[in-house]
Write an enzyme that holds these catalytic residues in place. Structure first.
Site, PDB file in Angstrom:
ATOM      1  N   GLU A  17      -9.889   0.230   4.701  1.00  0.00           N
ATOM      2  CA  GLU A  17     -10.230   0.748   6.037  1.00  0.00           C
ATOM      3  C   GLU A  17     -11.644   0.085   6.334  1.00  0.00           C
ATOM      4  O   GLU A  17     -12.422  -0.084   5.625  1.00  0.00           O
ATOM      5  CB  GLU A  17     -10.506   2.228   5.853  1.00  0.00           C
ATOM      6  CG  GLU A  17      -9.076   2.886   5.536  1.00  0.00           C
ATOM      7  CD  GLU A  17      -8.134   3.006   6.513  1.00  0.00           C
ATOM      8  OE1 GLU A  17      -7.946   2.118   7.644  1.00  0.00           O
ATOM      9  OE2 GLU A  17      -7.716   4.167   6.997  1.00  0.00           O
ATOM     10  N   ASP A  76       0.992  -1.211  -0.109  1.00  0.00           N
ATOM     11  CA  ASP A  76      -0.130  -0.041   0.144  1.00  0.00           C
ATOM     12  C   ASP A  76       0.887   1.301  -0.038  1.00  0.00           C
ATOM     13  O   ASP A  76       1.966   1.021   0.353  1.00  0.00           O
ATOM     14  CB  ASP A  76      -0.895  -0.025   1.271  1.00  0.00           C
ATOM     15  CG  ASP A  76      -0.188  -0.391   2.567  1.00  0.00           C
ATOM     16  OD1 ASP A  76       0.842  -0.183   2.381  1.00  0.00           O
ATOM     17  OD2 ASP A  76      -1.076  -0.306   3.506  1.00  0.00           O
TER      18      ASP A  76
END
Ligand code: GLP
Length: 234
Positions: A143, A68
């Site tokens: 998330e 990421d």
């Protein structure tokens, strides 16, 4: 399934994880390894580098994949996942650019997501994904939310993630990230989840409930066939 292995401290988690990394590259010299950043895997990478050097292991055909990245920072900004991986893993191991698949921090868009996913497939897929868990239960930058986007995507960072220690070095506020999706992570042959450090108790307890919830993205690892979770006694 997730198998949990408890260790007395951060050093022993890192030692065991670095041994597993070394064993993989010795068993499969062309392994494709996806790597998280952050405080949790830092010592694992340092010990892995030391072991590669002392064992004279050949990592010239290993491919590393960045899990990421924060969006909007210059690639050489010390807060980036890029700078972290270059400093702690890629440069010390002498990894050639063609053996590294990564999102460019200042060029995060759908094309960039598609390129990274295509390059992983061209290498034959991930052999191992090394992960940490966020204080909010995130995995990569997937998330917690009412629903999750399965594929590689650009994400709006949760309030707690915006306060991540890495971002203290950023020269501007970071509100978005780009991340492999849970689909990409779950496609890895093996997952090594490391849990250590302050503030992880709540997320870790939620993970151990054996329930899959979009509010705890790491809980999707219960759907993976071979996940080992190495954690410090809390
Ligand atoms: C960030 C990173 C993730 C990492 C997570 C946990 O979101 N981009 O890859 O797993 O934070 O970080 P730490 O280990 O510092 O708690």
């Amino acid at each position: 399934m997730i198998s949990f292995q408890e260790y007395p401290d951060y050093e022993s988690v890192s030692e065991a994880a670095s041994e597993q990394l070394l064993a993989l590259v010795q068993r499969k010299p062309d392994a494709v390894i996806c790597v998280a950043t952050g405080a949790t895997p830092l010592l694992t990478y340092q010990r892995f580098v030391d072991k590669v050097k002392s064992e004279k292991a050949d990592v010239s055909r290993v491919t590393f994949v960045k899990l990421d990245e924060w969006v909007g920072l210059a690639p050489d900004n010390p807060a980036t996942c890029e700078a972290f991986l270059q400093l702690h893993l890629l440069k010390p191991l002498g990894i050639e650019p063609e053996r590294y698949i990564a999102f460019t921090p200042d060029k995060a868009d759908h094309e960039e997501s598609a390129r990274v996913v295509r390059e992983i497939a061209e290498c034959g897929g991930l052999d191992l994904c090394v992960l940490g868990i966020g204080k909010n239960g995130h995995l990569g930058l997937n998330e917690p939310d009412e629903w999750l986007e399965p594929a590689c995507h650009i994400t709006s960072l949760d309030e707690r993630t915006r306060l991540h220690d890495m971002l203290k070095q950023a020269d501007r506020p970071v509100e978005q990230g780009i991340t492999l999706g849970l689909k990409d992570i779950l496609a890895a042959k093996e997952v090594l989840l490391l849990v250590a450090g302050e503030g992880k108790q709540q997320a870790f307890s939620a993970l151990r409930e054996r329930k899959v919830s979009t509010k705890v993205p790491a809980s999707f690892l219960w759907l993976h066939p071979k996940t080992s979770c190495l954690y410090c006694s809390m």
